[in-house]
Enzyme design. Sequence first.
Site, PDB file in Angstrom:
ATOM      1  N   ASP A 156      -3.526   0.067   6.406  1.00  0.00           N
ATOM      2  CA  ASP A 156      -3.902   0.848   5.225  1.00  0.00           C
ATOM      3  C   ASP A 156      -2.857   1.921   4.951  1.00  0.00           C
ATOM      4  O   ASP A 156      -3.175   3.088   4.719  1.00  0.00           O
ATOM      5  CB  ASP A 156      -5.291   1.480   5.421  1.00  0.00           C
ATOM      6  CG  ASP A 156      -5.874   1.999   4.105  1.00  0.00           C
ATOM      7  OD1 ASP A 156      -5.445   1.528   3.031  1.00  0.00           O
ATOM      8  OD2 ASP A 156      -6.755   2.878   4.152  1.00  0.00           O
ATOM      9  N   LYS A 175      -0.418   3.998   2.860  1.00  0.00           N
ATOM     10  CA  LYS A 175      -0.293   4.434   1.468  1.00  0.00           C
ATOM     11  C   LYS A 175       0.007   5.930   1.484  1.00  0.00           C
ATOM     12  O   LYS A 175      -0.238   6.608   2.506  1.00  0.00           O
ATOM     13  CB  LYS A 175      -1.583   4.142   0.695  1.00  0.00           C
ATOM     14  CG  LYS A 175      -2.849   4.758   1.314  1.00  0.00           C
ATOM     15  CD  LYS A 175      -4.095   4.315   0.558  1.00  0.00           C
ATOM     16  CE  LYS A 175      -5.357   4.898   1.208  1.00  0.00           C
ATOM     17  NZ  LYS A 175      -6.581   4.460   0.514  1.00  0.00           N
ATOM     18  N   ASN A 191      -2.381   8.468   3.011  1.00  0.00           N
ATOM     19  CA  ASN A 191      -2.544   8.496   4.465  1.00  0.00           C
ATOM     20  C   ASN A 191      -1.282   8.969   5.181  1.00  0.00           C
ATOM     21  O   ASN A 191      -1.165   8.830   6.401  1.00  0.00           O
ATOM     22  CB  ASN A 191      -2.950   7.116   4.982  1.00  0.00           C
ATOM     23  CG  ASN A 191      -4.380   6.764   4.628  1.00  0.00           C
ATOM     24  OD1 ASN A 191      -5.192   7.652   4.365  1.00  0.00           O
ATOM     25  ND2 ASN A 191      -4.698   5.485   4.607  1.00  0.00           N
ATOM     26  N   ASP A 226      -5.068   8.381   9.622  1.00  0.00           N
ATOM     27  CA  ASP A 226      -6.162   7.469   9.260  1.00  0.00           C
ATOM     28  C   ASP A 226      -5.963   6.050   9.788  1.00  0.00           C
ATOM     29  O   ASP A 226      -5.540   5.139   9.067  1.00  0.00           O
ATOM     30  CB  ASP A 226      -6.349   7.430   7.744  1.00  0.00           C
ATOM     31  CG  ASP A 226      -7.743   6.898   7.373  1.00  0.00           C
ATOM     32  OD1 ASP A 226      -8.413   6.320   8.246  1.00  0.00           O
ATOM     33  OD2 ASP A 226      -8.152   7.080   6.220  1.00  0.00           O
ATOM     34  N   THR A 246      -5.799  -0.995   0.668  1.00  0.00           N
ATOM     35  CA  THR A 246      -5.885  -0.551  -0.721  1.00  0.00           C
ATOM     36  C   THR A 246      -5.160  -1.566  -1.595  1.00  0.00           C
ATOM     37  O   THR A 246      -3.984  -1.863  -1.334  1.00  0.00           O
ATOM     38  CB  THR A 246      -5.249   0.844  -0.854  1.00  0.00           C
ATOM     39  OG1 THR A 246      -5.921   1.739   0.056  1.00  0.00           O
ATOM     40  CG2 THR A 246      -5.386   1.371  -2.275  1.00  0.00           C
TER      41      THR A 246
END
Length: 466
Positions: free
Chosen positions: A135, A137, A140, A153, A175
């Site tokens: 994840d 991005k 994060n 995260d 995402t």
Amino acid sequence: MEQKEYVLMNKYEIGRMLGQGTFAKVHYARNLQTGATVAIKIIDKERVLRASGMMEQIKREISVMKMIRHPNVVELYEVLATKTKIYFVMEYVKGGELFDKVAKGKLNEDDARKYFRQLISAVDYCHSRGVSHRDLKPENLLLDEDGNLKVSDFGLSALAESKRQDGLLHTTCGTPAYVAPEVIMKKGYDGSKADIWSCGVILYVLLAGYLPFHDSNIMELYRKIAKGEFKKFPSWVTSEVRKLLSKILDPNPNTRIPIAKIMKNSWFRKGFHHSKQLAPPETEENEEPRQAEEVPSKLCNLNAFDIISYSSGFDLSGLFEEKEKKKDVRFTANTPASTIISKLEDVAKRLKLKLKKKDGGLLKLEGGKEGRKGVLGIEAEIFEITPCFHLVEMKKSSGDTMEYHRVVKKEIRPSLKDIVWTWQGEQQQLQQPQEKPQEEEMKPPASSMLPEIPPRSLTEGEQSVV
């Protein structure tokens, strides 16, 4: 209404709220013992238990964050719990999200390269530990007060054991705008290669100021991602980084550029002078390890007190250090010291390790290549119990802990099987019943009060001591 400050477990003073999600709130806090500032993620147990799979996700996040110690990853200090709450005590990163910086507009190429370098360094380290983030991005990625990037995260991360028999991951997560084509196609994917794709999307966003894949229709967005149809590069993006991004945003994971090649890319390395940190120098394959110059002098003797202190029944390290993180191992050998030394010399030669002999039965083994945390160094110290019976303690003196454990488990232990009487702790583990009455847990069995050594006659002084 903002909650008033309060003290958690007489250790942390909880202050203002920094952020909030579905299952958790993050608060600023201060360690009352050290004065250090921390961030505490407060998770509501009841909500977590009601949500399917959330408890497993939290356990996985804890396991992953305990494994990862890297300057570009948010550090987890400790986990506390009450009847209703779980508390993650973490490094406080005060610079905010990288997303906030990008939301103001594109970054210049040098800044984008700096953050991308730090991101790749952190992701490469995670992959070396068998961890895929899944994840990645800008939301994060946090920035500290010095402007250094910190990956956060790990709630959707996956460990190596999460793979199925085909060696791939099968959980669709992440995402949409940052997720790799193979993830949305639900056919199984390599988590490391999927992370590389996400890193490419992030780099594009840093340079362009907008997403490479975007569409209000989610199915059309997925079609563009699956075919790798990203927006044209803006005019200010140089041809050098365009070529790199085209290799990262390759929809075929089998031909997508790996991290090792990204690190060697000329654009990636531009202006970077400390090349050792990115690409460990290679040593000649035919380079022979340096032979020891001298034989160690008289060995250290163990008396009865020493023997008892080495026994598992009195080993208190488990109270302070997790078993998987212990950096020392011990074994006993019913052979002369010269035989043990000769065997260790053979091991060092086969593994192309330099061997140095010091006084008092101490041998130092050192690798020839520099790993992620420097050159691997192992110390082996020989203690004499009787002239033909010895205890050997091995421990990591430098380098990467995971590499050390791998070398000991897969290389050194099998090579020493001809001389080892027993590895410390193995007999106790075999003899220990699976369940013990509660009142017996505080009292070690008599057999574990001494190390596993063959019977011998103790001296008169030793008998009186024991």
